[in-house]
Design a protein around this motif. Sequence first.
Motif, PDB file in Angstrom:
ATOM      1  N   LEU A 179     -28.472  -9.289 -12.513  1.00 15.47           N
ATOM      2  CA  LEU A 179     -27.396  -9.508 -11.556  1.00 15.47           C
ATOM      3  C   LEU A 179     -26.023  -9.139 -12.112  1.00 15.47           C
ATOM      4  O   LEU A 179     -25.032  -9.202 -11.398  1.00 15.47           O
ATOM      5  N   GLY A 180     -25.986  -8.812 -13.411  1.00 15.78           N
ATOM      6  CA  GLY A 180     -24.695  -8.510 -14.024  1.00 15.78           C
ATOM      7  C   GLY A 180     -23.843  -9.738 -14.272  1.00 15.78           C
ATOM      8  O   GLY A 180     -22.627  -9.643 -14.443  1.00 15.78           O
ATOM      9  N   HIS A 181     -24.470 -10.913 -14.296  1.00 17.76           N
ATOM     10  CA  HIS A 181     -23.743 -12.168 -14.496  1.00 17.76           C
ATOM     11  C   HIS A 181     -23.339 -12.349 -15.960  1.00 17.76           C
ATOM     12  O   HIS A 181     -23.990 -11.832 -16.867  1.00 17.76           O
ATOM     13  N   ASP A 182     -22.250 -13.109 -16.132  1.00 17.79           N
ATOM     14  CA  ASP A 182     -21.756 -13.354 -17.488  1.00 17.79           C
ATOM     15  C   ASP A 182     -22.403 -14.568 -18.144  1.00 17.79           C
ATOM     16  O   ASP A 182     -22.398 -14.692 -19.369  1.00 17.79           O
ATOM     17  N   GLN A 184     -31.843 -11.383 -16.630  1.00 17.40           N
ATOM     18  CA  GLN A 184     -31.232 -11.324 -15.296  1.00 17.40           C
ATOM     19  C   GLN A 184     -30.624  -9.934 -15.095  1.00 17.40           C
ATOM     20  O   GLN A 184     -30.021  -9.370 -16.013  1.00 17.40           O
ATOM     21  N   SER A 211     -28.692 -18.041 -14.016  1.00 16.51           N
ATOM     22  CA  SER A 211     -27.482 -17.286 -14.351  1.00 16.51           C
ATOM     23  C   SER A 211     -26.444 -17.525 -13.271  1.00 16.51           C
ATOM     24  O   SER A 211     -26.765 -17.901 -12.140  1.00 16.51           O
ATOM     25  N   SER A 212     -25.178 -17.315 -13.642  1.00 16.82           N
ATOM     26  CA  SER A 212     -24.084 -17.373 -12.672  1.00 16.82           C
ATOM     27  C   SER A 212     -23.043 -16.336 -13.076  1.00 16.82           C
ATOM     28  O   SER A 212     -22.953 -15.948 -14.235  1.00 16.82           O
ATOM     29  N   GLN A 213     -22.259 -15.939 -12.091  1.00 19.91           N
ATOM     30  CA  GLN A 213     -21.292 -14.871 -12.340  1.00 19.91           C
ATOM     31  C   GLN A 213     -20.295 -15.272 -13.427  1.00 19.91           C
ATOM     32  O   GLN A 213     -20.001 -14.511 -14.332  1.00 19.91           O
ATOM     33  N   VAL A 214     -19.791 -16.504 -13.300  1.00 19.05           N
ATOM     34  CA  VAL A 214     -18.883 -17.056 -14.302  1.00 19.05           C
ATOM     35  C   VAL A 214     -19.315 -18.482 -14.578  1.00 19.05           C
ATOM     36  O   VAL A 214     -20.175 -19.026 -13.882  1.00 19.05           O
ATOM     37  N   SER A 225     -19.110 -21.105  -8.758  1.00 21.07           N
ATOM     38  CA  SER A 225     -20.037 -19.982  -8.927  1.00 21.07           C
ATOM     39  C   SER A 225     -21.470 -20.490  -8.842  1.00 21.07           C
ATOM     40  O   SER A 225     -21.866 -21.353  -9.635  1.00 21.07           O
ATOM     41  N   ASN A 255     -22.119 -17.881 -22.369  1.00 20.56           N
ATOM     42  CA  ASN A 255     -21.213 -17.029 -21.606  1.00 20.56           C
ATOM     43  C   ASN A 255     -20.921 -15.795 -22.456  1.00 20.56           C
ATOM     44  O   ASN A 255     -20.356 -15.911 -23.543  1.00 20.56           O
ATOM     45  N   HIS A 306     -28.304 -18.851 -10.002  1.00 17.92           N
ATOM     46  CA  HIS A 306     -29.508 -18.163  -9.550  1.00 17.92           C
ATOM     47  C   HIS A 306     -30.600 -18.503 -10.560  1.00 17.92           C
ATOM     48  O   HIS A 306     -30.449 -18.214 -11.752  1.00 17.92           O
TER      49      HIS A 306
END
Lengths: 114, 109
Positions: A27-30, A25, A93-96, A101, A50, A104
Amino acid sequence: DTAVSQTPKYLVTQMGNDKSIKCEQNLGHDTMYWYKQDSKKFLKIMFSYNNKELIINETVPNRFSPKSPDKAHLNLHINSLELGDSAVYFCASSQVHRGPSPLHFGNGTRLTVT
Amino acid sequence: TQLLEQSPQFLSIQEGENLTVYCNSSSVFSSLQWYRQEPGEGPVLLVTVVTGGEVKKLKRLTFQFGDARKDSSLHITAAQPGDTGLYLCAPRGGNKLVFGAGTILRVKS
């Protein structure tokens, strides 16, 4: 610019083989996930990482082993494939990993075990 | 294990008709998301609802979160063939997003 990309899109293999699915990914997600969607379209979580740490490990046979070399990648290795492993596997993926959140998703890998 | 029910499982309607999809549970959720999935692709987020009783509109789609945050509905007005797809509700409990079994919607022209 694909946000979540997984390869291969299709995977046909015989019982007993070992195979891997890769996911990346940008997207820069964690947080990253693996979901399994069965023939009835039921989407079930398998694993979640995570920041490269495993945080969700559902009741999945230990033939399935996820690996996260960095927070942008989460690969899934499957040993000794069985007929029942046939399904579509989605990386997401997700940001947090908490709160509302959104996830994607990639476009899935259709695994067929013969 | 939380029980999550989504209904109907399958819906085939004519273009222009209205429809409602339901997502019900006995558990209380902190938030709930609706996704749409088209063949050969991954689910795509439509909306997130957080507050009990919240109503959100997305063009012809209206989403509602139950007052007790245990259920949700998706109403589509004047359905179009482009609305065809698999609709998934996904409430969040803790760090897990649990997906309903989905509603397959087919809109015929």
